[in-house]
Each structure stands twice: as C-alpha cells, then as structure tokens.
Design an enzyme around this catalytic site. Sequence first.
Site, PDB file in Angstrom:
ATOM      1  N   ASP A   1       0.861  -1.190   0.000  1.00 18.81           N
ATOM      2  CA  ASP A   1       0.000   0.000   0.000  1.00 18.81           C
ATOM      3  C   ASP A   1       0.893   1.233   0.000  1.00 18.81           C
ATOM      4  O   ASP A   1       2.060   1.162   0.382  1.00 18.81           O
ATOM      5  CB  ASP A   1      -0.896  -0.003   1.246  1.00 18.81           C
ATOM      6  CG  ASP A   1      -2.134   0.877   1.110  1.00 18.81           C
ATOM      7  OD1 ASP A   1      -3.243   0.338   0.928  1.00 18.81           O
ATOM      8  OD2 ASP A   1      -2.000   2.127   1.186  1.00 18.81           O
TER       9      ASP A   1
ATOM     10  N   ASP B   1       4.006   3.254  -3.977  1.00 14.93           N
ATOM     11  CA  ASP B   1       2.991   4.006  -4.729  1.00 14.93           C
ATOM     12  C   ASP B   1       2.778   3.269  -6.044  1.00 14.93           C
ATOM     13  O   ASP B   1       3.628   3.289  -6.931  1.00 14.93           O
ATOM     14  CB  ASP B   1       3.486   5.442  -4.964  1.00 14.93           C
ATOM     15  CG  ASP B   1       2.458   6.264  -5.736  1.00 14.93           C
ATOM     16  OD1 ASP B   1       1.525   5.673  -6.336  1.00 14.93           O
ATOM     17  OD2 ASP B   1       2.601   7.504  -5.750  1.00 14.93           O
TER      18      ASP B   1
ATOM     19  N   TYR C   1     -14.154   5.996 -14.763  1.00 12.33           N
ATOM     20  CA  TYR C   1     -13.931   4.812 -13.923  1.00 12.33           C
ATOM     21  C   TYR C   1     -14.467   3.576 -14.631  1.00 12.33           C
ATOM     22  O   TYR C   1     -13.807   2.526 -14.660  1.00 12.33           O
ATOM     23  CB  TYR C   1     -14.663   5.041 -12.600  1.00 12.33           C
ATOM     24  CG  TYR C   1     -14.550   3.935 -11.578  1.00 12.33           C
ATOM     25  CD1 TYR C   1     -13.362   3.715 -10.891  1.00 12.33           C
ATOM     26  CD2 TYR C   1     -15.648   3.127 -11.269  1.00 12.33           C
ATOM     27  CE1 TYR C   1     -13.266   2.720  -9.927  1.00 12.33           C
ATOM     28  CE2 TYR C   1     -15.559   2.136 -10.310  1.00 12.33           C
ATOM     29  CZ  TYR C   1     -14.365   1.931  -9.637  1.00 12.33           C
ATOM     30  OH  TYR C   1     -14.279   0.952  -8.680  1.00 12.33           O
TER      31      TYR C   1
ATOM     32  N   LYS D   1     -12.501   0.250 -15.637  1.00 15.60           N
ATOM     33  CA  LYS D   1     -12.828  -1.057 -15.055  1.00 15.60           C
ATOM     34  C   LYS D   1     -13.283  -2.062 -16.126  1.00 15.60           C
ATOM     35  O   LYS D   1     -13.078  -3.274 -15.964  1.00 15.60           O
ATOM     36  CB  LYS D   1     -13.871  -0.895 -13.945  1.00 15.60           C
ATOM     37  CG  LYS D   1     -13.352  -0.156 -12.699  1.00 15.60           C
ATOM     38  CD  LYS D   1     -12.107  -0.812 -12.061  1.00 15.60           C
ATOM     39  CE  LYS D   1     -11.857  -0.362 -10.624  1.00 15.60           C
ATOM     40  NZ  LYS D   1     -10.594  -0.883 -10.058  1.00 15.60           N
TER      41      LYS D   1
ATOM     42  N   ALA E   1     -19.473  -0.044  -2.217  1.00 17.81           N
ATOM     43  CA  ALA E   1     -19.084  -0.706  -0.971  1.00 17.81           C
ATOM     44  C   ALA E   1     -18.889   0.309   0.150  1.00 17.81           C
ATOM     45  O   ALA E   1     -18.437   1.439  -0.091  1.00 17.81           O
ATOM     46  CB  ALA E   1     -17.791  -1.495  -1.186  1.00 17.81           C
TER      47      ALA E   1
ATOM     48  N   THR F   1     -16.844   1.505   2.262  1.00 20.15           N
ATOM     49  CA  THR F   1     -15.436   1.702   2.629  1.00 20.15           C
ATOM     50  C   THR F   1     -15.117   3.193   2.429  1.00 20.15           C
ATOM     51  O   THR F   1     -15.945   3.927   1.862  1.00 20.15           O
ATOM     52  CB  THR F   1     -14.500   0.888   1.710  1.00 20.15           C
ATOM     53  OG1 THR F   1     -14.517   1.482   0.415  1.00 20.15           O
ATOM     54  CG2 THR F   1     -14.902  -0.577   1.618  1.00 20.15           C
TER      55      THR F   1
HETATM   56  N1  LIG Z   1     -15.535   1.184  -2.466  1.00 17.92           N
HETATM   57  C1  LIG Z   1     -16.323   0.960  -3.495  1.00 17.92           C
HETATM   58  O1  LIG Z   1     -17.497   1.372  -3.536  1.00 17.92           O
HETATM   59  C2  LIG Z   1     -15.808   0.129  -4.653  1.00 17.92           C
HETATM   60  C3  LIG Z   1     -16.726  -0.495  -5.498  1.00 17.92           C
HETATM   61  C4  LIG Z   1     -16.248  -1.263  -6.552  1.00 17.92           C
HETATM   62  C5  LIG Z   1     -14.892  -1.428  -6.741  1.00 17.92           C
HETATM   63  N2  LIG Z   1     -14.019  -0.800  -5.892  1.00 17.92           N
HETATM   64  C6  LIG Z   1     -12.598  -1.012  -6.127  1.00 17.92           C
HETATM   65  O2  LIG Z   1     -12.012  -1.585  -4.970  1.00 17.92           O
HETATM   66  C7  LIG Z   1     -10.647  -1.157  -4.845  1.00 17.92           C
HETATM   67  C8  LIG Z   1     -10.383  -0.450  -3.528  1.00 17.92           C
HETATM   68  O3  LIG Z   1     -11.524  -0.124  -2.911  1.00 17.92           O
HETATM   69  P1  LIG Z   1     -11.715  -0.067  -1.312  1.00 17.92           P
HETATM   70  O4  LIG Z   1     -13.147   0.270  -1.159  1.00 17.92           O
HETATM   71  O5  LIG Z   1     -11.134  -1.256  -0.685  1.00 17.92           O
HETATM   72  O6  LIG Z   1     -10.854   1.256  -1.005  1.00 17.92           O
HETATM   73  P2  LIG Z   1     -10.316   1.951   0.299  1.00 17.92           P
HETATM   74  O7  LIG Z   1     -10.438   3.409   0.051  1.00 17.92           O
HETATM   75  O8  LIG Z   1     -10.894   1.389   1.545  1.00 17.92           O
HETATM   76  O9  LIG Z   1      -8.754   1.550   0.266  1.00 17.92           O
HETATM   77  C9  LIG Z   1      -7.943   1.932  -0.797  1.00 17.92           C
HETATM   78  C10 LIG Z   1      -6.493   1.647  -0.422  1.00 17.92           C
HETATM   79  O10 LIG Z   1      -5.701   1.920  -1.569  1.00 17.92           O
HETATM   80  C11 LIG Z   1      -4.528   2.572  -1.139  1.00 17.92           C
HETATM   81  N3  LIG Z   1      -3.988   3.359  -2.237  1.00 17.92           N
HETATM   82  C12 LIG Z   1      -4.486   4.487  -2.782  1.00 17.92           C
HETATM   83  N4  LIG Z   1      -3.658   4.949  -3.746  1.00 17.92           N
HETATM   84  C13 LIG Z   1      -2.618   4.079  -3.819  1.00 17.92           C
HETATM   85  C14 LIG Z   1      -1.440   4.038  -4.586  1.00 17.92           C
HETATM   86  N5  LIG Z   1      -1.159   4.978  -5.495  1.00 17.92           N
HETATM   87  N6  LIG Z   1      -0.579   3.023  -4.386  1.00 17.92           N
HETATM   88  C15 LIG Z   1      -0.836   2.062  -3.453  1.00 17.92           C
HETATM   89  N7  LIG Z   1      -1.943   2.067  -2.681  1.00 17.92           N
HETATM   90  C16 LIG Z   1      -2.826   3.067  -2.864  1.00 17.92           C
HETATM   91  C17 LIG Z   1      -4.985   3.451   0.019  1.00 17.92           C
HETATM   92  O11 LIG Z   1      -3.903   3.861   0.839  1.00 17.92           O
HETATM   93  C18 LIG Z   1      -5.974   2.534   0.723  1.00 17.92           C
HETATM   94  O12 LIG Z   1      -5.337   1.740   1.703  1.00 17.92           O
HETATM   95  C19 LIG Z   1     -10.411  -0.246  -6.029  1.00 17.92           C
HETATM   96  O13 LIG Z   1      -9.894  -1.001  -7.084  1.00 17.92           O
HETATM   97  C20 LIG Z   1     -11.797   0.257  -6.360  1.00 17.92           C
HETATM   98  O14 LIG Z   1     -11.893   0.713  -7.674  1.00 17.92           O
HETATM   99  C21 LIG Z   1     -14.445  -0.020  -4.860  1.00 17.92           C
END
Ligand SMILES: NC(=O)c1ccc[n+]([C@@H]2O[C@H](COP(=O)([O-])OP(=O)(O)OC[C@H]3O[C@@H](n4cnc5c(N)ncnc54)[C@H](O)[C@@H]3O)[C@@H](O)[C@H]2O)c1
Length: 256
Positions: free
Chosen positions: A36, A62, A154, A158, A187, A189
């Site tokens: 992360d 990153d 997005y 995706k 989700a 989150t």
């Molecule tokens: N949350 C939603 O509603 C949702 C729905 C569908 C898909 N997603 C996908 O799920 C994945 C993450 O979602 P989540 O809800 O678990 O997110 P989250 O916000 O809870 O966590 C995201 C994590 O990614 C890390 N991050 C951000 N930029 C980064 C970088 N440049 N390098 C490394 N790490 C990095 C952050 O530090 C964080 O720990 C993504 O691919 C997102 O597109 C999310």
Amino acid sequence: MRLANKLAAVTAAASGMGRAGVELFLKEGAKVAAIDVNADALAQLKSDMKKLGYELTTIQADLSKTEQMKSSINDAAAALGGIDILWAHAGTPGPAGVENLDLTAYEFAMTLNVTSATLAAGEVIKHMRKRGGGSVIFTSSVSGIVGSMMSPIYSAAKFAVVGLTKSLAQAFAPDQVRVNVICPGLADTPMKLGFTGRSGVAAEAAANEAKLLAAVPMGRLCKAEDVAHAALWLGSDDASFITGVALPVDGGFTAR
Ligand SMILES: NC(=O)c1ccc[n+]([C@@H]2O[C@H](COP(=O)([O-])OP(=O)(O)OC[C@H]3O[C@@H](n4cnc5c(N)ncnc54)[C@H](O)[C@@H]3O)[C@@H](O)[C@H]2O)c1
C-alpha cells in the site's frame, strides 16, 4: 484452512476490502504481503494482525509509479519465498464526467486502475511459473460490467480490467495460472465518497448513495468482507478450474 501453505500478495491492502482480504487470507493459513502507499495505515495493519497472532509482511509502494509497482511484487516474492496468489486490488474513482476533463486526473485513474493491474500481472507471472501455477485476482467493479452515469472514466477503466482478465486467463492458462476479476457494487469503505460525494456536498452524496442503493435488489451496500470472501474463494484450490471470470459481488445490481 483454505489457504494453508499459500503465499499471497495483496495490493491496496491497508484499508477497506484489501484489508479485509489480508485478515481473511491470514486466518485461512496463507503467508501474506500487504502492499500500500500509506505507511501509517500499513504499520497499523501490521500491529493489528500481530495482536491476532499473525506475522504480516508490509511493503510501502505508490502503485501509480511504474518502478514501485514492479518492485513491490518482486519484494513481496522475495519476502514470502514466492507468490501463489496475487490480489491486485488498487484503483481509484477518477474524475466525474468528460466535459472539461482534467487530463491529469484522467491519466491517474487509468494508471492506478489499469496500468498497475497490467504491470502487476506482467511481473508476477514469472514467480507463479516457478511455483507451478497460481491465481491472479483483479478488482474491477459493477461499473466494469454495466456503464456508470456517475463515473464514466472509472467505468472505462474497469471495463479494461475485465478485458485484461479474460485475455490473460487465456494467455496464462498453459502455466496453470488462473486470472479472475471481482466486480463489487458500491461498498461501505472510505472510497465510497469518491463515487457519491465528488461535489463535496453531503446531501448530494446521500442522494447519490440512495439512488445506487435503490438499484440493489438485496437492498444493502457491499461489505468489505463480502469481497474478501470472493477473493478467498478465487485464490483457493476450491476454484482450481475457474479462470476468466468477472464475478459480481453486488446483491443483484447487475442482474438485469
Ligand atoms: N468502495 C467501493 O465502492 C468500490 C466499489 C467497486 C470497486 N471498488 C474497487 O475496490 C478497490 C479499492 O476499494 P476499497 O473500497 O477497498 O478502497 P479503500 O479506500 O478502503 O482503500 C484503498 C487503499 O488503496 C490505497 N492506495 C491508494 N492509492 C494508492 C497508490 N497509489 N498506491 C498504493 N496504494 C494506494 C490506500 O492507501 C488505501 O489503503 C479499487 O480497485 C476500487 O476501484 C471499490
């Protein structure tokens, strides 16, 4: 334990679904490396897992930067002694529309959603070949299955991840490396507001969330654990003949 003796790397692992996956993978017997960008959140995760009795490898990187993306996979393989499961989970909502598009924000969204997944797969395949096979899991979205009025950039990104999945599933099959993608619905989150709350107006975020929720037949948002369990199954030998699948975890949102 469904992941006994498995070596697993998870990206975007310090929050949300990735974090839930790290904990579940550890509980199911895997050795895990969490990757992360957020060093503080990684340290917290490591200490939380330690309290539960698990040793977790953490790697700060990153993933929008090519060299860090690639080296994080190789560092994970070195720390674990190989990689059997890669959950390349990193992504970002990106800008809202296409009018007056901020190209920098657009390119960042494409980089983190698509390029990072592509580079991760390109890097991990040699490690999986050495182990005689493996499971690559990407994270797309319901917006990688149906279009999104709220998040067209997005959605484009995706959809690309789903195309990458189906193509690599065929390309990597001779190496016994399976490639699948999870497509979560909205989700609960920290990222949720990145989709619903782009205007910064709380009432608008609530209205957007209500609109999306109304389209979920099961009537609730996706939980981080719902997605972690899908990743567990795809990573495990229970899914040993499953490849090229885009698996919705969405309470029926895309079942129309
Ligand atoms: N949350 C939603 O509603 C949702 C729905 C569908 C898909 N997603 C996908 O799920 C994945 C993450 O979602 P989540 O809800 O678990 O997110 P989250 O916000 O809870 O966590 C995201 C994590 O990614 C890390 N991050 C951000 N930029 C980064 C970088 N440049 N390098 C490394 N790490 C990095 C952050 O530090 C964080 O720990 C993504 O691919 C997102 O597109 C999310």
